[in-house]
Scaffold this active site. Sequence first.
Site, mmCIF file in Angstrom:
data_model
loop_
_atom_site.group_PDB
_atom_site.id
_atom_site.type_symbol
_atom_site.label_atom_id
_atom_site.label_comp_id
_atom_site.label_asym_id
_atom_site.label_seq_id
_atom_site.Cartn_x
_atom_site.Cartn_y
_atom_site.Cartn_z
ATOM 1 N N LYS A 22 0.843 -1.211 0.000
ATOM 2 C CA LYS A 22 0.000 0.000 0.000
ATOM 3 C C LYS A 22 0.871 1.252 0.000
ATOM 4 O O LYS A 22 0.646 2.191 -0.749
ATOM 5 C CB LYS A 22 -0.900 0.020 1.233
ATOM 6 C CG LYS A 22 -1.562 1.377 1.490
ATOM 7 C CD LYS A 22 -2.371 1.381 2.757
ATOM 8 C CE LYS A 22 -1.588 1.623 4.006
ATOM 9 N NZ LYS A 22 -1.193 3.029 4.224
ATOM 10 N N ASN A 23 1.900 1.279 0.846
ATOM 11 C CA ASN A 23 2.703 2.484 1.030
ATOM 12 C C ASN A 23 3.673 2.747 -0.105
ATOM 13 O O ASN A 23 4.410 3.725 -0.082
ATOM 14 C CB ASN A 23 3.421 2.440 2.380
ATOM 15 C CG ASN A 23 2.428 2.579 3.510
ATOM 16 O OD1 ASN A 23 1.264 2.958 3.283
ATOM 17 N ND2 ASN A 23 2.843 2.278 4.717
ATOM 18 N N ARG A 96 -4.445 9.971 4.118
ATOM 19 C CA ARG A 96 -3.476 11.062 4.213
ATOM 20 C C ARG A 96 -2.362 10.880 3.197
ATOM 21 O O ARG A 96 -1.743 11.833 2.730
ATOM 22 C CB ARG A 96 -2.758 11.237 5.521
ATOM 23 C CG ARG A 96 -3.116 10.690 6.714
ATOM 24 C CD ARG A 96 -1.990 10.809 7.718
ATOM 25 N NE ARG A 96 -0.805 11.516 7.290
ATOM 26 C CZ ARG A 96 -0.651 12.843 7.382
ATOM 27 N NH1 ARG A 96 -1.624 13.554 7.853
ATOM 28 N NH2 ARG A 96 0.433 13.421 6.987
ATOM 29 N N ASP A 120 -4.045 12.143 12.421
ATOM 30 C CA ASP A 120 -4.914 10.957 12.559
ATOM 31 C C ASP A 120 -4.635 10.296 13.888
ATOM 32 O O ASP A 120 -3.921 10.840 14.735
ATOM 33 C CB ASP A 120 -4.765 10.007 11.370
ATOM 34 C CG ASP A 120 -3.362 9.417 11.302
ATOM 35 O OD1 ASP A 120 -3.024 8.843 10.274
ATOM 36 O OD2 ASP A 120 -2.601 9.579 12.285
ATOM 37 N N LEU A 330 8.467 7.157 16.268
ATOM 38 C CA LEU A 330 7.943 7.908 15.119
ATOM 39 C C LEU A 330 6.625 8.624 15.414
ATOM 40 O O LEU A 330 6.477 9.813 15.114
ATOM 41 C CB LEU A 330 7.779 7.000 13.888
ATOM 42 C CG LEU A 330 9.084 6.804 13.110
ATOM 43 C CD1 LEU A 330 9.823 5.583 13.625
ATOM 44 C CD2 LEU A 330 8.850 6.767 11.634
HETATM 45 C C1 EPZ Z 1 4.554 6.774 5.865
HETATM 46 O O1 EPZ Z 1 3.906 7.883 6.489
HETATM 47 C C2 EPZ Z 1 3.550 5.618 5.891
HETATM 48 N N1 EPZ Z 1 2.343 6.015 5.202
HETATM 49 C C3 EPZ Z 1 3.206 5.249 7.334
HETATM 50 O O2 EPZ Z 1 2.378 4.079 7.324
HETATM 51 C C4 EPZ Z 1 4.481 4.882 8.069
HETATM 52 O O3 EPZ Z 1 4.177 4.665 9.422
HETATM 53 C C5 EPZ Z 1 5.491 6.058 7.967
HETATM 54 O O4 EPZ Z 1 5.737 6.384 6.587
HETATM 55 C C6 EPZ Z 1 6.820 5.704 8.602
HETATM 56 O O5 EPZ Z 1 7.359 4.569 8.045
HETATM 57 C C7 EPZ Z 1 2.319 5.989 3.855
HETATM 58 O O6 EPZ Z 1 3.289 5.706 3.177
HETATM 59 C C8 EPZ Z 1 1.016 6.342 3.203
HETATM 60 P P1 EPZ Z 1 6.978 10.120 7.698
HETATM 61 P P2 EPZ Z 1 4.516 9.358 6.399
HETATM 62 O O7 EPZ Z 1 6.858 11.366 6.911
HETATM 63 O O8 EPZ Z 1 5.142 9.551 5.066
HETATM 64 C C9 EPZ Z 1 7.424 13.410 11.160
HETATM 65 C C10 EPZ Z 1 0.448 2.774 7.726
HETATM 66 O O9 EPZ Z 1 -0.017 2.233 8.740
HETATM 67 N N2 EPZ Z 1 7.322 14.410 10.091
HETATM 68 O O10 EPZ Z 1 8.135 9.240 7.448
HETATM 69 O O11 EPZ Z 1 3.466 10.292 6.831
HETATM 70 C C11 EPZ Z 1 6.119 12.632 11.390
HETATM 71 O O12 EPZ Z 1 5.221 13.317 12.197
HETATM 72 C C12 EPZ Z 1 1.019 4.208 7.798
HETATM 73 O O13 EPZ Z 1 0.493 2.239 6.620
HETATM 74 C C13 EPZ Z 1 7.451 15.745 10.424
HETATM 75 O O14 EPZ Z 1 7.643 16.098 11.582
HETATM 76 O O15 EPZ Z 1 5.641 9.263 7.551
HETATM 77 C C14 EPZ Z 1 6.634 11.346 12.003
HETATM 78 O O16 EPZ Z 1 6.835 11.532 13.362
HETATM 79 C C15 EPZ Z 1 0.881 4.813 9.137
HETATM 80 N N3 EPZ Z 1 7.356 16.659 9.434
HETATM 81 C C16 EPZ Z 1 7.952 11.146 11.282
HETATM 82 O O17 EPZ Z 1 8.350 12.405 10.763
HETATM 83 C C17 EPZ Z 1 7.159 16.307 8.119
HETATM 84 O O18 EPZ Z 1 7.083 17.181 7.246
HETATM 85 C C18 EPZ Z 1 7.904 10.132 10.147
HETATM 86 O O19 EPZ Z 1 6.897 10.505 9.260
HETATM 87 C C19 EPZ Z 1 7.020 14.945 7.804
HETATM 88 C C20 EPZ Z 1 7.107 14.003 8.802
#
Ligand code: EPZ
EC number: 2.5.1.7
Length: 426
Positions: A22-23, A96, A120, A330
């Site tokens: 999915k991701n 999202r 979320d 995370l």
């Molecule tokens: C992706 O989310 C996945 N979703 C998530 O899977 C997964 O948990 C996550 O990566 C980490 O592996 C999809 O791919 C659709 P990040 P994403 O940007 O891209 C912070 C599932 O269950 N951050 O790597 O949103 C953020 O808050 C989902 O399938 C900022 O602070 O994750 C988090 O703490 C849940 N500012 C951390 O970084 C930003 O601009 C990692 O987020 C971006 C992120």
Amino acid sequence: MQVLRVTGGARLDGAVDVVGAKNSVLKLMAAALLAPGDTTLGNLPAISDVTIMRQLLEGMGCAVTESTVGATDRVTISAPEHLQYEAPYELVRKIRGSICVLGPLIARTGRAKVALPGGDAIGTRPLDMHFAGLERMGTEISIQHGFVVAEARELRGASIWLDFPSVGATENIMTAAVLAKGTTVIDNAAREPEIVDLCRMLVAMGAQIDGIGTSTLEITGVDGLSGTTHDAVPDRIVAGTWAMAAVATRGDITVRGAVADHLRIALDKVAQAGGEVEVLADGFRVAQADRPRSFDVVTLPYPGLATDLQPQAIAALSVADGTAMITENLFEARFMFCDEISRMGADVRTDGHHAVVRGRERLSGAPVRATDIRAGVGLVIAGLVAEGVTEVAEIHHIDRGYVRFEEQLRGLGADVERVESSTFGP
Ligand code: EPZ
């Protein structure tokens, strides 16, 4: 309300198939916007997120045709010369991940208007790193009436350092950079297999990307890209879910169509629990003969243990022999799951980014609610090792990421059915 009704006690035994991630798939579909003409994606999971992403692309003027090849789906996305650059709220709020259209839209049209997805159940999920990276490339970004409004008269290559190896920020910056003037360097980039999968598809479309799979990506912009055909990388989170289900139920599961190398830390945890891990050409097998032993968990960006496997691990640890420490690095609200599994008698205490799980012989069945995809499957696994019946509500979360989950479980000998429940009302 529809629920999954789980009657505990079965040891899962047999084989399951894993399809595309999915991701990755959502980002591959968005990247198809980068090239006018046809892009065909294969090994797609039949999950609701893919359907919503399709609707989003159709709203931007793409024609999307679907076909089924064996157990997997295939879509051909025909992107028009002139794209609509707006992504409506009613679709973005459902997934999202759809924020990933931001980079491709800016790259193709110089503009984007994408509804702000908001937070979320697992955390606030800011987008500051996405915006900071795109702004360094010459994009003006503002938030207006709940929309991210972006405009770039000319996208230019830039040196970008990410404070955290964000998956989403890496993807949006990269998909903008492939059509930018000059070279973009992303330092501290995410290295997930889904990022590598996207890089591979972009290169097949004509993009120039160096450092694939490393934390430094160098993207040299080109004038144009063309459509391609690409099969999505297998879903390591679904595969890891089956591994944790085998550990929890003292089962024996062969996971086909997966890449064991993408799950090194998770499979190492299985071995720590006393599980036998056999790596196969087309996946892996996990066999847990005895009560699992406890193991500590620290979630980290890839290649660390995926945060998306944390609830499934806690479900296994809730019946393990011993005490485990969980550190979630995370998502600050991902322990919401613990409130629900505690209703089943699990001994879990949380404090900020840490949780302590003291294993019990058995849990007891109870009505519980899924708060997100991974929490949902974690609760189903807990139901499999509980006395009596567990009803898991809000299962639309599970359908977002798992293909016919209860059917696959029944194929492994579980007693799980999707029924209307009176416990949770309409
Ligand atoms: C992706 O989310 C996945 N979703 C998530 O899977 C997964 O948990 C996550 O990566 C980490 O592996 C999809 O791919 C659709 P990040 P994403 O940007 O891209 C912070 C599932 O269950 N951050 O790597 O949103 C953020 O808050 C989902 O399938 C900022 O602070 O994750 C988090 O703490 C849940 N500012 C951390 O970084 C930003 O601009 C990692 O987020 C971006 C992120």
